[in-house]
Design a protein around this motif. Sequence first.
Motif, PDB file in Angstrom:
ATOM      1  N   ASP A   1       0.828  -1.215   0.000  1.00  0.00           N
ATOM      2  CA  ASP A   1       0.000   0.000   0.000  1.00  0.00           C
ATOM      3  C   ASP A   1       0.858   1.259   0.000  1.00  0.00           C
ATOM      4  O   ASP A   1       0.467   2.284  -0.556  1.00  0.00           O
ATOM      5  N   SER A   2       2.031   1.183   0.618  1.00  0.00           N
ATOM      6  CA  SER A   2       2.877   2.373   0.750  1.00  0.00           C
ATOM      7  C   SER A   2       3.637   2.713  -0.529  1.00  0.00           C
ATOM      8  O   SER A   2       4.092   3.838  -0.696  1.00  0.00           O
ATOM      9  N   ILE A   3       3.774   1.759  -1.438  1.00  0.00           N
ATOM     10  CA  ILE A   3       4.668   1.994  -2.579  1.00  0.00           C
ATOM     11  C   ILE A   3       4.052   1.732  -3.947  1.00  0.00           C
ATOM     12  O   ILE A   3       4.503   2.271  -4.954  1.00  0.00           O
ATOM     13  N   TRP A   4       2.985   0.929  -4.018  1.00  0.00           N
ATOM     14  CA  TRP A   4       2.570   0.432  -5.327  1.00  0.00           C
ATOM     15  C   TRP A   4       2.219   1.533  -6.314  1.00  0.00           C
ATOM     16  O   TRP A   4       2.582   1.465  -7.500  1.00  0.00           O
ATOM     17  N   HIS A   5       1.522   2.581  -5.844  1.00  0.00           N
ATOM     18  CA  HIS A   5       1.040   3.592  -6.789  1.00  0.00           C
ATOM     19  C   HIS A   5       2.153   4.510  -7.258  1.00  0.00           C
ATOM     20  O   HIS A   5       2.216   4.867  -8.452  1.00  0.00           O
ATOM     21  N   SER A   6       3.059   4.901  -6.360  1.00  0.00           N
ATOM     22  CA  SER A   6       4.175   5.749  -6.783  1.00  0.00           C
ATOM     23  C   SER A   6       5.080   4.986  -7.746  1.00  0.00           C
ATOM     24  O   SER A   6       5.598   5.561  -8.718  1.00  0.00           O
ATOM     25  N   LEU A   7       5.271   3.689  -7.513  1.00  0.00           N
ATOM     26  CA  LEU A   7       6.051   2.876  -8.436  1.00  0.00           C
ATOM     27  C   LEU A   7       5.340   2.760  -9.782  1.00  0.00           C
ATOM     28  O   LEU A   7       5.967   2.873 -10.843  1.00  0.00           O
ATOM     29  N   TYR A   8       4.043   2.561  -9.747  1.00  0.00           N
ATOM     30  CA  TYR A   8       3.230   2.488 -10.966  1.00  0.00           C
ATOM     31  C   TYR A   8       3.373   3.770 -11.789  1.00  0.00           C
ATOM     32  O   TYR A   8       3.602   3.719 -13.010  1.00  0.00           O
ATOM     33  N   GLU A   9       3.277   4.902 -11.140  1.00  0.00           N
ATOM     34  CA  GLU A   9       3.392   6.172 -11.856  1.00  0.00           C
ATOM     35  C   GLU A   9       4.792   6.361 -12.439  1.00  0.00           C
ATOM     36  O   GLU A   9       4.943   6.853 -13.554  1.00  0.00           O
ATOM     37  N   SER A  10       5.817   5.969 -11.675  1.00  0.00           N
ATOM     38  CA  SER A  10       7.188   6.172 -12.141  1.00  0.00           C
ATOM     39  C   SER A  10       7.529   5.274 -13.332  1.00  0.00           C
ATOM     40  O   SER A  10       8.385   5.614 -14.141  1.00  0.00           O
ATOM     41  N   MET A  11       6.848   4.128 -13.454  1.00  0.00           N
ATOM     42  CA  MET A  11       7.124   3.191 -14.540  1.00  0.00           C
ATOM     43  C   MET A  11       6.082   3.251 -15.652  1.00  0.00           C
ATOM     44  O   MET A  11       6.208   2.523 -16.645  1.00  0.00           O
ATOM     45  N   TYR A  12       5.095   4.119 -15.499  1.00  0.00           N
ATOM     46  CA  TYR A  12       3.934   4.084 -16.393  1.00  0.00           C
ATOM     47  C   TYR A  12       4.319   4.270 -17.862  1.00  0.00           C
ATOM     48  O   TYR A  12       3.901   3.482 -18.728  1.00  0.00           O
ATOM     49  N   GLU A  13       5.091   5.286 -18.173  1.00  0.00           N
ATOM     50  CA  GLU A  13       5.443   5.547 -19.575  1.00  0.00           C
ATOM     51  C   GLU A  13       6.266   4.398 -20.143  1.00  0.00           C
ATOM     52  O   GLU A  13       6.006   3.920 -21.258  1.00  0.00           O
ATOM     53  N   GLU A  14       7.258   3.945 -19.383  1.00  0.00           N
ATOM     54  CA  GLU A  14       8.113   2.841 -19.835  1.00  0.00           C
ATOM     55  C   GLU A  14       7.298   1.577 -20.111  1.00  0.00           C
ATOM     56  O   GLU A  14       7.466   0.924 -21.146  1.00  0.00           O
TER      57      GLU A  14
ATOM     58  N   ARG B   1       9.959  -5.080  -9.728  1.00  0.00           N
ATOM     59  CA  ARG B   1      10.387  -3.966  -8.882  1.00  0.00           C
ATOM     60  C   ARG B   1       9.626  -3.923  -7.564  1.00  0.00           C
ATOM     61  O   ARG B   1      10.163  -3.513  -6.534  1.00  0.00           O
ATOM     62  N   LEU B   2       8.366  -4.356  -7.600  1.00  0.00           N
ATOM     63  CA  LEU B   2       7.526  -4.262  -6.409  1.00  0.00           C
ATOM     64  C   LEU B   2       7.820  -5.345  -5.379  1.00  0.00           C
ATOM     65  O   LEU B   2       7.908  -5.063  -4.176  1.00  0.00           O
ATOM     66  N   MET B   3       7.984  -6.583  -5.817  1.00  0.00           N
ATOM     67  CA  MET B   3       7.969  -7.710  -4.887  1.00  0.00           C
ATOM     68  C   MET B   3       9.316  -8.122  -4.288  1.00  0.00           C
ATOM     69  O   MET B   3       9.341  -8.657  -3.167  1.00  0.00           O
ATOM     70  N   PRO B   4      10.465  -7.943  -4.959  1.00  0.00           N
ATOM     71  CA  PRO B   4      11.717  -8.410  -4.366  1.00  0.00           C
ATOM     72  C   PRO B   4      12.006  -7.900  -2.949  1.00  0.00           C
ATOM     73  O   PRO B   4      12.475  -8.697  -2.118  1.00  0.00           O
ATOM     74  N   PRO B   5      11.746  -6.611  -2.602  1.00  0.00           N
ATOM     75  CA  PRO B   5      12.012  -6.209  -1.218  1.00  0.00           C
ATOM     76  C   PRO B   5      11.231  -7.026  -0.204  1.00  0.00           C
ATOM     77  O   PRO B   5      11.742  -7.337   0.882  1.00  0.00           O
ATOM     78  N   LEU B   6      10.007  -7.399  -0.536  1.00  0.00           N
ATOM     79  CA  LEU B   6       9.190  -8.208   0.367  1.00  0.00           C
ATOM     80  C   LEU B   6       9.802  -9.592   0.553  1.00  0.00           C
ATOM     81  O   LEU B   6       9.971 -10.069   1.689  1.00  0.00           O
TER      82      LEU B   6
ATOM     83  N   ILE C   1      -2.988  -0.885 -14.069  1.00  0.00           N
ATOM     84  CA  ILE C   1      -3.209  -1.618 -12.828  1.00  0.00           C
ATOM     85  C   ILE C   1      -4.324  -0.875 -12.100  1.00  0.00           C
ATOM     86  O   ILE C   1      -4.089   0.155 -11.473  1.00  0.00           O
ATOM     87  N   PRO C   2      -5.560  -1.359 -12.204  1.00  0.00           N
ATOM     88  CA  PRO C   2      -6.719  -0.592 -11.727  1.00  0.00           C
ATOM     89  C   PRO C   2      -6.761  -0.358 -10.225  1.00  0.00           C
ATOM     90  O   PRO C   2      -7.365   0.605  -9.769  1.00  0.00           O
ATOM     91  N   SER C   3      -6.143  -1.251  -9.466  1.00  0.00           N
ATOM     92  CA  SER C   3      -6.145  -1.102  -8.004  1.00  0.00           C
ATOM     93  C   SER C   3      -4.901  -1.766  -7.450  1.00  0.00           C
ATOM     94  O   SER C   3      -4.159  -2.440  -8.173  1.00  0.00           O
ATOM     95  N   ALA C   4      -4.679  -1.583  -6.176  1.00  0.00           N
ATOM     96  CA  ALA C   4      -3.448  -2.081  -5.563  1.00  0.00           C
ATOM     97  C   ALA C   4      -3.348  -3.604  -5.630  1.00  0.00           C
ATOM     98  O   ALA C   4      -4.338  -4.302  -5.408  1.00  0.00           O
TER      99      ALA C   4
END
Length: 237
Positions: free
Chosen positions: A92-105, A124-129, A202-205
């Motif tokens: 919840d803390s990171i998914w949307h900012s990551l989505y926005e940063s990678m959106y164009e690519e 990019r999202l899951m390895p830290p977990l 990605i319509p939702s988290a």
Amino acid sequence: MKTWSASFETSSELCGSNLFIDCFRATVSSEYTQFCSTCINLIFVLLSAVKRHECYIFLRCCFLDRTTQQLPQFRYTMSIEEIGNEGNRYIDSIWHSLYESMYEELTNAFREIEDAAYGMYLDRLMPPLFERLKEVGFVAMEPVEENDFIIGQCLLFRNSLEKWGSETNRSRIFWNVVRRTDGHMVGNLLTEIPHSHLKFDIPSAPVLYTLRECDRGQIMQGIRQIKEIENATGEDV
């Protein structure tokens, strides 16, 4: 870990667009989450010294945001439900900012590779977990087979289902049996990634669910029950 020493040889390299892009990408890459404050401060001092004030301010905000972001805080004694709750807090803390940063690519990538673009996002999202789980003594990856396709470090396509939703809001769920290093089965961590088949969206988290069952047939049945309840109530479960 990637090093920065070569980039600081000359001020012209420091101001180059490639370094700027590399620095930006570092803010959302799991490889850099362990940067020490000394290294970060050195970057800030050097950027400031060459009078690139705007670049300096931008990178300072990015790095401080990334390094102060709270990563998953797992403990060896956690139940599978506690692991799921903490994992969802991280997502919840990171998914949307990551989505926005990678959106164009990834929008551009989707035109060429379609759904594989979502794999790039999960890479990019899951390895830290999964890395944090491993650090405290959990095993979430099973032995890899010859033809396995893996994304997000530990998500196996043969351990997933995609049977729900419309073409604009499809749902794929991966499962990972979680064990402690002593071999004790903790339970099952399910990762749901909502996605569109028509464009990169990605319509939702992404969401983690948990099950106590570890048998493949029981896992698949548990996933179906979760989705049936969710679809019946119209709410997350």
